[in-house]
Structure formats: structure tokens, C-alpha cells
Scaffold this active site. Sequence first.
Site, PDB file in Angstrom:
ATOM      1  N   HIS A   1      39.154  35.265  42.579  1.00 15.76           N
ATOM      2  CA  HIS A   1      38.066  35.338  41.611  1.00 15.76           C
ATOM      3  C   HIS A   1      38.558  35.509  40.171  1.00 15.76           C
ATOM      4  CE1 HIS A   1      35.244  35.581  44.975  1.00 15.76           C
ATOM      5  NE2 HIS A   1      36.013  36.521  45.488  1.00 15.76           N
TER       6      HIS A   1
ATOM      7  N   LYS B   1      27.484  41.516  47.106  1.00 14.76           N
ATOM      8  CA  LYS B   1      28.166  41.765  45.840  1.00 14.76           C
ATOM      9  C   LYS B   1      27.823  43.149  45.301  1.00 14.76           C
ATOM     10  CE  LYS B   1      28.207  36.971  44.115  1.00 14.76           C
ATOM     11  NZ  LYS B   1      27.812  36.125  42.961  1.00 14.76           N
TER      12      LYS B   1
ATOM     13  N   ARG C   1      30.475  39.088  25.638  1.00 13.00           N
ATOM     14  CA  ARG C   1      31.680  39.200  24.805  1.00 13.00           C
ATOM     15  C   ARG C   1      32.317  37.833  24.641  1.00 13.00           C
ATOM     16  NH1 ARG C   1      35.308  38.165  28.715  1.00 13.00           N
ATOM     17  NH2 ARG C   1      34.978  39.044  30.790  1.00 13.00           N
TER      18      ARG C   1
ATOM     19  N   ARG D   1      46.390  29.733  31.611  1.00 10.03           N
ATOM     20  CA  ARG D   1      46.718  31.126  31.349  1.00 10.03           C
ATOM     21  C   ARG D   1      48.146  31.405  31.816  1.00 10.03           C
ATOM     22  NH1 ARG D   1      41.503  35.001  32.596  1.00 10.03           N
ATOM     23  NH2 ARG D   1      39.853  33.556  31.948  1.00 10.03           N
TER      24      ARG D   1
END
Length: 447
Positions: free
Chosen positions: A235, A158, A291, A337
Site C-alpha cells: 500500500h 479498514k 496536504r 521514488r
Amino acid sequence: MFQKILIANRGEIALRVLRACKELGIQTVVVHSTADADAMHVRLADESVCIGPPPSRDSYLNIHQIVAACEITGADAVHPGYGFLSENAKFADILAAHNITFIGPSGDHIRIMGDKIEAKRTAKRLGIPVVPGSDGAVTDQKEARRIAAEIGYPVIIKASAGGGGRGMKVALTEADLEIALQTASTEAGAAFGDDAVYIEKYLEKPRHIEVQVFGDGFGRGVHFGERDCSLQRRHQKVWEEAPSPALNAEERARIGGICAKAIADLSYSGAGTIEFLYENGEFYFIEMNTRLQVEHPVTEAITGIDLVHEQIRVASGGGLSVKQEDIKFNGHAIECRINAEDPRTFTPSPGTITHFHTPGGLGIRVDSGVYSGYKIPPYYDSLIGKLIVHGRNRVECMMRLRRALDEFVVDGIKTTLPLFRDLVGNADIANGDYDIHWLEKYLAKED
């Protein structure tokens, strides 16, 4: 409490924050690009300032222009929403230097959690369970082979500064490792300007579980339960629900308690989300988002607590409005979504919405900044709205979701609504039996 808040974002999240400000009696300023002059949040705000042309780097990512807008309008705080500058430590620092409050954590905390390697070290120090892997960046093949052999294949490489699936490669065997390491590092450098990568154990059928946390900045922390975000494509989250169908009450209380304590020990301020992979009853930390999340409404649905109100309250110095024992979980919520995309190829579909009709009724919420006649610009994220459904339990929630999806009409462009209509009738989804790879496998079979 603040007198005037500038909202440094666009679309549904700008409108979401604007509504919270109005409920609290706070004046609002929104910034916008020339492409967003007719956006709903611009129409509804008390004041608006055009900060540049359509490209994000010239408008929504232009720190100088946003600070200037604050000074021109007299805004004493900035809410960054999500995306854009919401996790930009430099932005938070510059606002502080101008005596403008950033509605979010400190720049230092953003920096720590923005570096995936440092975030993992910090999580480990705070007692959060982590995925077995390297303690820092991996710089050569020999070290990579040693670490991979130690934790066992398969492994995943990653990007340290990564996100959104970029700079991530899986090595199933030692033979795959060299090319995976090189490719991930190259992608990381191109996408983030930082080619540092690290290695973790690759979990084969995990779920993606995230815990919503809040801190007051003075050593108090709480959690608002978890969300299951396992239905993903490349992802990117597609469908989120709370609580997770995979967890029991004991697991929920255990991981929530660990996260709340960590936030308190960190003296973290504001909203955050600690994200995990979950497999065989174990949680493994992957990152922390400093956030508000796109999927925060499902948490609001099951707790009855407005998380944006809470953000504003904490940032203004008012502390948390609730203690952990005050937070109760009621029923089940799911968010879909809705993107302006082809439902099969996921190719963006900008254009003019000729007809827009949202569902209604008990337990239905739609967060969207679009309307009939609105022209979706081609410059930004394709999210045009979120359908959030709440029920007394998951069965009722799924039934209500099916009905709401049937009522939802968006004409003139392609959207992902047909995908959700398929998913809500799938047996695996109905049973809550899915992992982070399920959706991509499902889409591959459909093709």
C-alpha cells in the site's frame, strides 16, 4: 504575502518548500533534529533552529518546540510539507491560536478527512462516488456478516483512523470475516489508538487514481488533473505518473469536475488530493489527503504550475492564481521514488553516500536533499530522492526515463534504482497495463 515561513519538515520536501519561498522573496526558517544538523535544507535556509534529538516524537512531532521556534524567529506562517504534522488538526488549531498561519486547510477539514468513516460520508454528500460498504463503524460480527452479504464478497475491513496499509484485512468469504474483523480492529487500536473499523467492497483489479485539487477557502475550487499511483508495495506508492494511461479525456474531465465542485462546496482552502480506486470505468472514493503529496511534481510537470507557490498564495489570502479553463495538460510525466532500501527485500539501508550523481537534460528533474558524503540517518523515512521525467507523450517519457535511470548513481548504500531499471523495461509497464496488485505479484515471481 508572508514575510517569513517556518518549514516544519526535513529532507527533500523541506528543500522543495525552501526553494519556492526563495523564489517568492520570502525569508525561511527550518527546524531540525540533532541528526539533521548537516542536512541540505539546514545549510540553505536563512535561519535554522534545532528542536530536539533524533526521535520524531521529540523533534518533528513536537508541537511545543515548533511553535516556540516560530515565536523566537518571528515566522508568521508554517509550511508542514507532508508526513509528520501535515495532517494534524491540533497543530493547525494551535498555530491559529498563536496568530501563525498554517499553510494548509482548516483544522476542521483535516479532522473530517482524517476520519475515514466521516470522510466517506462527506464525500457521498458532496456527490463523489464511493465504494459500497458500511455507513459507519462496524461493531459486531452479526452486523459485519449482514453488510458483507449485502455488498457481496470479497470485502475489505479498514481502520477508520488508518493509513499506510495498517488495520486493513481482506475477507474472501464469510468464513474469513470473523478473523479479518478481529485482526483489523486489533491492528487499528495498536497503530492509531482507535480500534474502529468499517467494511467496503473489495475491488479485485483496480487502479489507484488520485485527483489534485485546490480551493481558495471561499467557494472556488479547481482540479489539476489526475495521477496514477497503482504501482505499490504494501500500500506504499513506488511509481506515479500523470496523466493515467487508463483514462480517456471524457473520464478525466468527469472525475476532475466532480472533485473541483466538491472542494468548492466544502469551502476547502489549499491543496488536497482526492483518491479513488478505478475499475471497469467506475471511480470509488477511498480517502482525501489534506496536504501536498510526495508525487506532486508530476502534476507540476504536465501543467507548468508550481503547486507550492499556489499553496503559499492561497494561505496568504491571495486566492487561486488560475481558473479551471487556464489549466492545460501538456505531455506525460513519471516519478520514481528513490529509497535507501534493498531493491528486493526493501530493508532500509542507512549509511554514508560516497558518490551521488544525478541525471540531467531536457525534461529531467531530481528532488533530493542528499549529496556525496551525506550520512543518511536511520531514524526516518527511507526516501532520499525523486526522479521526475517529462516527455511530449508517454513513449517519449519512458525512453527518457530509461536514459535518466542509467545516469543516476548513488554509491555507498543500497537503493531502489535497480528496481526501476527493471520496471522500465517490462512490457506491462511499457503498455500501461497494471493495477494495484501488479508490483507485489511481480516481486513475488522475481523471488
